[in-house]
Scaffold this active site. Structure first.
Site, mmCIF file in Angstrom:
data_model
loop_
_atom_site.group_PDB
_atom_site.id
_atom_site.type_symbol
_atom_site.label_atom_id
_atom_site.label_comp_id
_atom_site.label_asym_id
_atom_site.label_seq_id
_atom_site.Cartn_x
_atom_site.Cartn_y
_atom_site.Cartn_z
ATOM 1 N N ASP A 84 -70.073 8.652 75.001
ATOM 2 C CA ASP A 84 -69.091 7.934 76.224
ATOM 3 C C ASP A 84 -70.048 7.255 76.898
ATOM 4 O O ASP A 84 -69.193 6.728 78.042
ATOM 5 C CB ASP A 84 -68.607 9.102 76.376
ATOM 6 C CG ASP A 84 -67.380 9.137 76.246
ATOM 7 O OD1 ASP A 84 -67.238 8.019 76.467
ATOM 8 O OD2 ASP A 84 -65.863 9.911 76.205
ATOM 9 N N ASN A 805 -62.542 17.587 80.298
ATOM 10 C CA ASN A 805 -63.029 16.676 80.758
ATOM 11 C C ASN A 805 -62.111 15.049 80.612
ATOM 12 O O ASN A 805 -62.664 14.620 81.235
ATOM 13 C CB ASN A 805 -63.916 15.939 79.233
ATOM 14 C CG ASN A 805 -65.116 16.991 78.865
ATOM 15 O OD1 ASN A 805 -65.297 17.580 79.865
ATOM 16 N ND2 ASN A 805 -65.628 17.537 77.973
ATOM 17 N N TYR A 806 -61.416 15.361 79.742
ATOM 18 C CA TYR A 806 -60.512 13.941 80.228
ATOM 19 C C TYR A 806 -58.991 13.334 80.650
ATOM 20 O O TYR A 806 -58.075 13.143 80.661
ATOM 21 C CB TYR A 806 -59.782 13.072 78.552
ATOM 22 C CG TYR A 806 -61.709 12.683 78.279
ATOM 23 C CD1 TYR A 806 -62.096 11.914 77.891
ATOM 24 C CD2 TYR A 806 -61.637 14.078 77.470
ATOM 25 C CE1 TYR A 806 -63.486 11.505 77.536
ATOM 26 C CE2 TYR A 806 -63.026 13.648 76.749
ATOM 27 C CZ TYR A 806 -64.117 12.237 76.863
ATOM 28 O OH TYR A 806 -65.046 11.744 76.333
ATOM 29 N N LEU A 807 -58.336 15.353 80.927
ATOM 30 C CA LEU A 807 -57.171 15.000 81.781
ATOM 31 C C LEU A 807 -56.549 15.508 82.717
ATOM 32 O O LEU A 807 -57.755 16.563 83.067
ATOM 33 C CB LEU A 807 -56.169 16.257 80.729
ATOM 34 C CG LEU A 807 -56.126 15.851 79.481
ATOM 35 C CD1 LEU A 807 -55.248 17.230 78.690
ATOM 36 C CD2 LEU A 807 -55.337 14.398 79.052
#
EC number: 5.6.2.1
Length: 847
Positions: A84, A805-807
């Protein structure tokens, strides 16, 4: 482009993927205009760029029947692809060839180890520059989507005591209702402080110790120096190997083998995994035996046994010894367990905290992972390889100048001691299996980690002001005459619409996993008139299989890119990850493909919550809506997992618990019938509980009897332990016998009541209390059914990774305040510690 209803295409059995050496990626020949910054478009309410795919909304929707509107968007069925993080200039360090000094910038981290280390996102180096609060450099994070949910995925059972606000608004003089406090959604009033509770003082002391870095004007200083003073005690090495008893030996060709300690230790690593799936894996077994033979060559058996065939090795005696030791540990008394834990905590205590700029901060992964066998994830080619024991000579320590150098807790000297205040790691070393760098960082709740997290999400929010212009430009470039620009535009389309990772170059001895820029022609199949089938191994060797409808021009481009190429040729042969990220940075400082993934995940989550949360639903219905939105993001980012092995067992326990609730309700109904037969005519009591026939009732009562007898015996033993600690005589066995007799009598009475439609409670209760209890049970049964639906819907989706990690955690905090849902039901204690800066957001905050 609004998210559309989507569905993951069920993948067929996976075929082996060839490990083919890829051709060298050609340099990007795009024009120099790419380096010219473009004017940003005005901020608009934008949406995720996910494209329409064939059908999977139903697979993740729970039927609570109380949504305001049907969910019209969901994530794509994207499977995880390559790394990523943005790619650093130059190729990655080859295995075993690490530079003399560890790099000070970003280094790709290995998430694929097993053992005692922390393989989480906290093991990433923090970006070197961090200018200001809003425009700081974004820290790169990677997935940590383990198949088994982590503690971060488990909500707290009890909410901690709420912190008393430092200032309270005065009550208005005219007696009108106080204004609403935007931070907590409650009316401000004077004198509304709650009475002190047990543990309140301790909580306030903990709050006083928190460094509120997010309230500082310039928390990052000059943007390069991360700290001024740093003092710590190094890392904690695992204890040395303890040899097995002399009678415990592995066998070769049916005969015991006398192994030296070094060889015995490695054999024990495999023996401990004998009854796992790893020991059934051919690659795992081959790699283990190859590495073990090297150890055997250096430290051969004392009895001169020649071990040459893996099939003749019998590790069962060692396995049985380990199982017996586990059983002994499990059988320890509570006092013994406490004593063992206290001894362990005493040994680790000096390493758990450091002193950063005069503040005591918690260290994250301070333990050096012990030696063992590398397990990896997915179809990793190196699983089963031996992980060597890490020694002080392998580790570089980073401390402040002028402070005492820590001493290792095992013999040896540090590889190097440096004083670099532009990086945030405390120690680093290179592991031997993949040659990846390991780092020791501060804990997730530390000031440096918190600043990095906030930078990441602020960078994703900043993308909102540019995303429309970027989409407009790459859509136009889909028809560009310059092939490099056309390929780059198509790659950006996939990264934005499918949330693919950018990808990276791979060594020949690494897993054949790919990302968008490293896709080969064999990974994408054309289905006329405008569908593409993606099939490749993504990050952690997890298969990505997806059939998606794309724009006509994208379909034509893929057809063009594949023409005159072999299956193992690169699809985007004129695009590299570094050139793509360089182009993205021309739109916005610090913009990389990773930021698109974070942005699309958070904006999708915000939209799903806004549309799917029932305004007047119960807390559980709102939690189901939250988990549904999270599942949509997990599908978009391909955070899938194999169905847990314990799922059916877990669901069976939940069904038993539901049956128990129905049984309780039945007994209360029958009690009312025995008191007054008129209750049989009332609608809310007349209908029998479903799934409760005579056999089910008998089976449930038998289970209750067994549990009750176990409870009585455990209580008896615990009481005796306490008496022994106080130096008193233990209870007589007759006490236990009498308790058992009482239980037997109670269940004889229950057996007589079967089929009569009447019951008598052990303790008399007024009818009003019984009616109230039935009403509460009705609500519990309804809530529990929703929980079961939610558990079943999420069995193949890992929700923890996106949550960590993403929200953007501020979305969750604001949603909880708006809808009256305790944040402790969603965020574990670990996440609450990790995101303290997000908990004070206004209730009307939006991503």
């Amino acid at each position: 482009m609004p998210l559309s209803q989507v569905s993951r295409v069920k993948s067929e059995p996976m075929t082996p993927v060839r490990a083919i050496k890829r051709k060298k990626i050609q340099s990007d020949t795009s024009s120099s205009d790419e380096e010219t910054p473009l004017a940003s478009s005005p901020a608009k309410r934008t949406a995720s760029g996910a494209v329409r795919m064939n059908g999977a909304l139903e697979a993740t929707t729970t039927s609570n029947g109380k949504r305001k509107a049907p969910i019209k968007r969901s994530g794509s069925g994207d499977k995880d692809s390559e790394d990523d993080a943005p790619i650093a200039k130059g190729k990655r360090v080859a295995n075993g060839k690490a530079p003399r000094k560890p790099p000070k910038k970003k280094v790709k981290e290995d998430n694929d180890y097993s053992g005692g280390g922390e393989g989480s996102d906290d093991d990433k180096p923090i970006a070197r520059k961090a200018p200001s609060r809003v425009k700081r450099k974004l820290k790169e994070e990677s997935d940590a989507d383990d198949e088994t949910p982590s503690d971060d995925d488990k909500p707290l059972k009890r909410a901690p005591a709420k912190k008393t606000p430092a200032k309270r608004a005065k009550k208005e003089k005219n007696g009108s209702e106080a204004p609403l406090d935007k931070k907590n959604g409650k009316a401000k009033s004077e004198g509304s402080e709650e009475p002190a509770k047990k543990g309140r003082k301790k909580k306030e002391e903990e709050d006083a110790d928190v460094f509120r870095w997010w309230e500082q004007q310039d928390p990052d200083g000059d943007g390069t120096q991360k700290w001024q003073t740093l003092e710590h005690n190094g890392v904690y090495f695992p204890p040395p190997y303890e040899p097995l008893p002399r009678h415990v030996k592995m066998k070769y060709n049916g005969k015991p083998v006398d192994l030296p300690l070094e060889t015995e230790e490695v054999a024990g690593f495999y023996a401990a995994l004998l009854e796992t799936d790893h020991a059934k894996d051919k690659t795992f077994n081959k790699n283990f035996f190859d590495d073990w033979k090297k150890v055997l060559k250096k430290y051969p058996p004392r009895d001169s046994t020649k071990i040459t065939e893996f099939n003749l090795c019998d590790f069962r005696p060692m396995y049985e010894h380990f199982e017996a030791e586990k059983a002994k540990k499990k059988a320890m008394t509570t006092a013994e367990k406490k004593e063992a834990k206290a001894a362990k905590d005493t040994l680790e205590a000096p390493f758990t905290h450091c002193v950063l700029d005069g503040r005591k901060e918690k260290v994250g992964n301070f333990r050096v992972e012990p030696p063992g066998l590398f397990r990896g994830r997915g179809d990793h080619p190196k699983k089963g390889s031996l992980k060597y024991r890490v020694r002080p000579e392998d580790i570089t320590i980073n401390i402040g100048e002028g402070v005492p150098t820590p001493k290792p807790n095992m013999p040896g000297k540090w590889k190097e001691v440096i004083h670099d205040n532009t990086v945030t790691w405390l120690a680093t070393w290179t592991e031997n299996v993949n040659g990846n760098h390991k780092y020791v960082f501060l804990a997730a709740g530390s000031s440096l980690k918190g600043q990095s997290d906030m930078q990441k999400f602020e960078k994703a929010r900043e993308l909102k002001s540019h995303v429309d212009r970027i989409r407009q430009d790459y859509t136009a470039d889909l028809k560009n005459k310059l092939m490099a620009d056309r390929q780059r535009a198509t790659a950006m389309y996939f990264i934005d619409r499918l949330a693919l990772r950018a990808g990276n170059e791979k060594g020949e001895d690494e897993a054949d996993t790919v990302g968008c820029c490293s896709l080969r022609c064999e990974h994408v199949t054309l289905l006329p008139p405008n569908q593409l089938v993606f099939d490749f191994l993504g990050k952690d060797s997890i298969r990505y299989y997806n059939q998606v409808t794309v724009d006509d021009q994208v379909y034509k481009n893929i057809k063009l890119f594949k023409s005159s190429k072999e299956d193992d040729d690169d699809l985007f042969d004129r695009v590299s990850t570094s050139s793509l990220n360089k182009h993205l940075a021309s739109y916005m400082k610090g913009l990389t493909a990773k930021v698109f993934r974070t942005y699309n995940a958070s904006i999708t989550f915000q939209q799903q919550l806004d549309m799917g949360t029932p305004e007047k639903g119960t807390v559980q219905e709102k939690l189901n809506a939250y988990n549904h939105a999270n599942r949509m993001v997990a599908i978009l980012c391909n955070h899938q997992r194999a169905v847990p092995k314990t799922h059916e067992q877990s669901m069976g326990k939940m069904r038993d618990k539901l049956r128990g609730l129905k049984y309780e309700r039945m007994k209360l109904r029958h009690t009312l019938f025995a008191i007054d037969s008129k209750y049989k005519k009332k609608k809310q009591y007349a209908e029998d509980e479903s799934d409760l026939d005579d056999d089910a009732i008998a089976e449930h009562e038998d289970q209750l009897k067994v549990k009750e007898l176990e409870r009585v015996e455990k209580k008896f033993n615990k009481d005796n332990e306490k008496l022994a600690e106080d130096g008193k005589d233990p209870l007589d066995d007759s006490v236990l016998k009498d308790k058992r007799k009482e239980v037997e009598e109670d269940f004889k009475r229950l057996k007589k009541e079967r089929g009569t439609g009447k019951a008598v409670l052990k303790r008399e209760r007024p009818t009003e209390k019984i009616e109230e209890a039935i009403e509460k049970l009705d609500e519990r049964i309804k809530t529990f059914k929703l929980q079961m639906e939610d558990r079943e819907a999420g069995k193949e989706v890992a929700l923890g990774t996106s949550k960590i990690n993403y929200l953007d955690p501020r979305i969750t905090a604001a949603w909880c305040k708006t809808h009256g849902v305790p944040v402790e039901k969603i965020f574990s204690k670990t996440l609450l510690t990790k995101f303290p800066w997000a908990m004070e957001v206004d209730l009307d905050w939006k991503f």
